[in-house]
Design a protein around this motif. Structure first.
Motif, PDB file in Angstrom:
ATOM      1  N   ARG A 148       0.623  -1.228   0.057  1.00 26.17           N
ATOM      2  CA  ARG A 148       0.048  -0.027  -0.001  1.00 26.17           C
ATOM      3  C   ARG A 148       0.703   1.102  -0.042  1.00 26.17           C
ATOM      4  O   ARG A 148       0.357   2.217  -0.730  1.00 26.17           O
ATOM      5  N   LEU A 207       2.087   1.489  -3.552  1.00 27.59           N
ATOM      6  CA  LEU A 207       0.884   1.980  -4.515  1.00 27.59           C
ATOM      7  C   LEU A 207       0.654   3.550  -4.433  1.00 27.59           C
ATOM      8  O   LEU A 207       0.325   4.157  -5.630  1.00 27.59           O
ATOM      9  N   PHE A 208       0.682   3.905  -3.195  1.00 26.18           N
ATOM     10  CA  PHE A 208       0.314   5.556  -3.127  1.00 26.18           C
ATOM     11  C   PHE A 208       1.402   6.056  -3.437  1.00 26.18           C
ATOM     12  O   PHE A 208       1.242   7.428  -3.820  1.00 26.18           O
ATOM     13  N   VAL A 228     -10.491  12.689   0.742  1.00 30.25           N
ATOM     14  CA  VAL A 228      -8.963  12.586   1.329  1.00 30.25           C
ATOM     15  C   VAL A 228      -8.367  11.953   0.173  1.00 30.25           C
ATOM     16  O   VAL A 228      -7.145  12.619   0.189  1.00 30.25           O
ATOM     17  N   TRP A 229      -8.537  11.262  -0.464  1.00 33.03           N
ATOM     18  CA  TRP A 229      -7.921  10.532  -1.748  1.00 33.03           C
ATOM     19  C   TRP A 229      -7.753  11.673  -2.640  1.00 33.03           C
ATOM     20  O   TRP A 229      -6.618  11.760  -3.104  1.00 33.03           O
ATOM     21  N   VAL A 250      -4.857  13.729  -1.302  1.00 31.08           N
ATOM     22  CA  VAL A 250      -3.780  13.116  -1.264  1.00 31.08           C
ATOM     23  C   VAL A 250      -2.806  12.985  -2.514  1.00 31.08           C
ATOM     24  O   VAL A 250      -1.822  13.284  -2.771  1.00 31.08           O
ATOM     25  N   PHE A 308       2.894  11.539   4.767  1.00 36.96           N
ATOM     26  CA  PHE A 308       1.233  11.766   5.143  1.00 36.96           C
ATOM     27  C   PHE A 308       0.851  10.016   5.413  1.00 36.96           C
ATOM     28  O   PHE A 308       0.315   9.588   6.320  1.00 36.96           O
ATOM     29  N   LEU A 309       1.060   9.355   4.088  1.00 39.34           N
ATOM     30  CA  LEU A 309       0.731   7.586   4.372  1.00 39.34           C
ATOM     31  C   LEU A 309       1.504   7.074   5.560  1.00 39.34           C
ATOM     32  O   LEU A 309       0.935   6.158   6.242  1.00 39.34           O
ATOM     33  N   ARG A 362       2.512   8.168   8.293  1.00 38.69           N
ATOM     34  CA  ARG A 362       2.099   8.880   9.633  1.00 38.69           C
ATOM     35  C   ARG A 362       0.338   8.144   9.762  1.00 38.69           C
ATOM     36  O   ARG A 362       0.229   7.606  10.742  1.00 38.69           O
ATOM     37  N   PHE A 363      -0.481   8.498   8.666  1.00 41.32           N
ATOM     38  CA  PHE A 363      -1.725   8.224   8.950  1.00 41.32           C
ATOM     39  C   PHE A 363      -2.316   6.949   8.341  1.00 41.32           C
ATOM     40  O   PHE A 363      -3.532   6.623   8.665  1.00 41.32           O
ATOM     41  N   VAL A 364      -1.542   6.431   7.490  1.00 45.60           N
ATOM     42  CA  VAL A 364      -1.926   4.946   7.235  1.00 45.60           C
ATOM     43  C   VAL A 364      -1.246   3.968   7.940  1.00 45.60           C
ATOM     44  O   VAL A 364      -1.710   3.038   8.464  1.00 45.60           O
ATOM     45  N   GLU A 369       0.755   4.552  10.476  1.00 45.91           N
ATOM     46  CA  GLU A 369       0.607   5.180  12.027  1.00 45.91           C
ATOM     47  C   GLU A 369       2.139   5.173  12.450  1.00 45.91           C
ATOM     48  O   GLU A 369       2.394   4.426  13.650  1.00 45.91           O
ATOM     49  N   LEU A 392       4.530  17.008   7.138  1.00 45.15           N
ATOM     50  CA  LEU A 392       3.259  16.723   7.653  1.00 45.15           C
ATOM     51  C   LEU A 392       2.097  17.804   7.790  1.00 45.15           C
ATOM     52  O   LEU A 392       1.069  17.361   7.411  1.00 45.15           O
ATOM     53  N   LEU A 415      -1.214  17.664   5.965  1.00 43.47           N
ATOM     54  CA  LEU A 415      -2.275  17.438   6.892  1.00 43.47           C
ATOM     55  C   LEU A 415      -3.263  18.933   6.626  1.00 43.47           C
ATOM     56  O   LEU A 415      -4.467  18.725   6.398  1.00 43.47           O
TER      57      LEU A 415
END
Lengths: 201, 178
Positions: free
Chosen positions: A41, A44-45, A138-139, A142, A153-154, A156-158, A160, A181, A185
């Motif tokens: 993932r 992918l992003f 959000v998509w 991003v 961002f990914l 941190r927030f995906v 974690e 970040l 955000l």
């Protein structure tokens, strides 16, 4: 601890580094089962292409397996694998192949495909609709971020990951990570609030 | 009493985690707790969807590599078909572009040996070149050297007109003593 339990924890990002490290990189299949989702993932992003992300994910484990002797457990296995993935994504982004496929976007993942995976057990139709709109907002936000902002961002927030871990993975100072970040955000929150306001009016 | 959380403080909470003051305030302030939940919700939705999607991708049998099957897949002939097709198309294009120019060059190269010079003629040409006292390129210099001599070197080199012209120019010059 059973293997399935460890797997479940790794999927949710809760696996203890010591548990994963003790598995050893010789059992590369086990390591792949634990971390493949996470690496995939992220890739992918980062590259926005499903086939390229699959290739990067495979290369990541191949590279890790070949360099397994050099892993001394200074950081968690997850962080080490993510470092490899980040470098592979950078190499890929520099290659001409990426420039070509970036334009073609043949295997790009659509937000509607991901929206199918939204958990909706016991939720009302209204809350499902709201969740879809939030996901879409959000998509899109991003999608508009710079490459560096998107990556942090990914992470941190995906994924974690904490700030120090992100700094280690990205090879940046913690302050630089924070700066990226905050910008990311703010962009996302602005976009989401605009999207929500627009849907309410 | 502490004031409500600002947008900046909520962002800081999300990026860096809660400060002790903030956490205590949110526990006692329903308004700030709601604001924080509202800020978190889209991020949670995004995360849960993306994680669920990637788990689905991992579980999908077509994408599940057993050992290094993925590498074998990459070496599969069918994966190289587009590359071969592209290479073939490029080769055809190159042939179309280069072909006509080669065709144009071939006749000129073939014509060259059609009129061969006989050995006798060639030897005569070489003799003529060797027997010349002054090479052609040096002929103008010999003209200049022969200005004041009685002999007409131009005749030797086969340039009588040039020598005569020089003499006429010399004759038409006004004398310095005049």
């Amino acid at each position: 601890m059973g293997y399935a339990a460890v797997n479940e924890m790794a999927m949710s990002g809760e696996v203890a580094p010591s548990v994963a490290t003790s598995m050893g990189l010789d059992d590369i299949e086990g390591v792949m089962r634990l971390y493949r989702g996470r690496i995939l993932r992220y890739a992918l992003f980062a590259v926005r292409d499903r086939d390229a992300a699959e290739t990067i994910t495979q290369d990541c484990f191949l590279k890790a397996y070949r360099a397994r002797e050099s892993f001394r457990g200074d950081c968690s296995l997850s962080t080490w694998l993510m470092q490899i993935a980040v470098n592979l994504v950078r190499d890929y982004a520099r290659s001409k192949q990426f420039q070509f496929w970036k334009r073609a976007q043949t295997a790009a993942v659509d937000v509607s495909e991901v929206a199918e995976f939204l958990p909706h057990k016991g939720s009302s139709a209204e809350s499902r609709l709201l969740a879809r709109e939030q996901l879409k907002a959000v998509w899109q936000a991003v999608d508009k971020l710079s490459k560096m902002q998107r990556e942090v961002f990914l992470l941190r927030f995906v994924e974690e990951m904490d700030l120090l871990e992100i700094a280690a993975v990205m090879g940046m100072k913690e302050s630089t990570v924070k700066s990226h970040l905050y910008r990311a955000l703010n962009s996302v929150r602005t976009k989401v609030s605009a999207g929500t306001d627009g849907s309410q009016t | 009493m502490r004031e409500h959380l600002t947008a900046k403080e909520i962002s800081r909470w999300l990026v860096e985690g809660p400060g002790s003051d903030d956490a205590a305030h949110v526990r006692s302030c329903p308004s700030c707790a709601a604001k924080l939940a509202e800020a978190r919700a889209p991020l949670s939705v995004f995360r849960s969807a993306v994680v669920a999607w990637s788990e689905g991708q991992t579980a999908a049998p077509a994408r599940e590599p057993a050992g290094w099957v993925g590498l074998a897949e990459r070496l599969n002939f069918m994966n190289w078909v587009p590359a071969f097709g592209l290479a073939l198309a490029l080769a055809v294009l190159a042939a179309l572009l280069v072909g006509p120019s080669i065709k144009r060059q071939v006749p000129t190269q073939a014509k060259a040996p059609v009129a061969p010079i006989s050995d006798g003629v060639l030897m005569e040409q070489v003799d003529a070149e060797v027997s010349e006292t002054v090479p052609d390129a040096m002929a103008p210099l010999t003209d200049l050297v022969a200005w004041d001599s009685d002999e007409a070197p131009a005749q030797k080199t086969g340039a009588p007109k040039r020598a005569a012209k020089i003499k006429s120019i010399e004759a038409s010059r006004p004398s310095v003593t005049d």
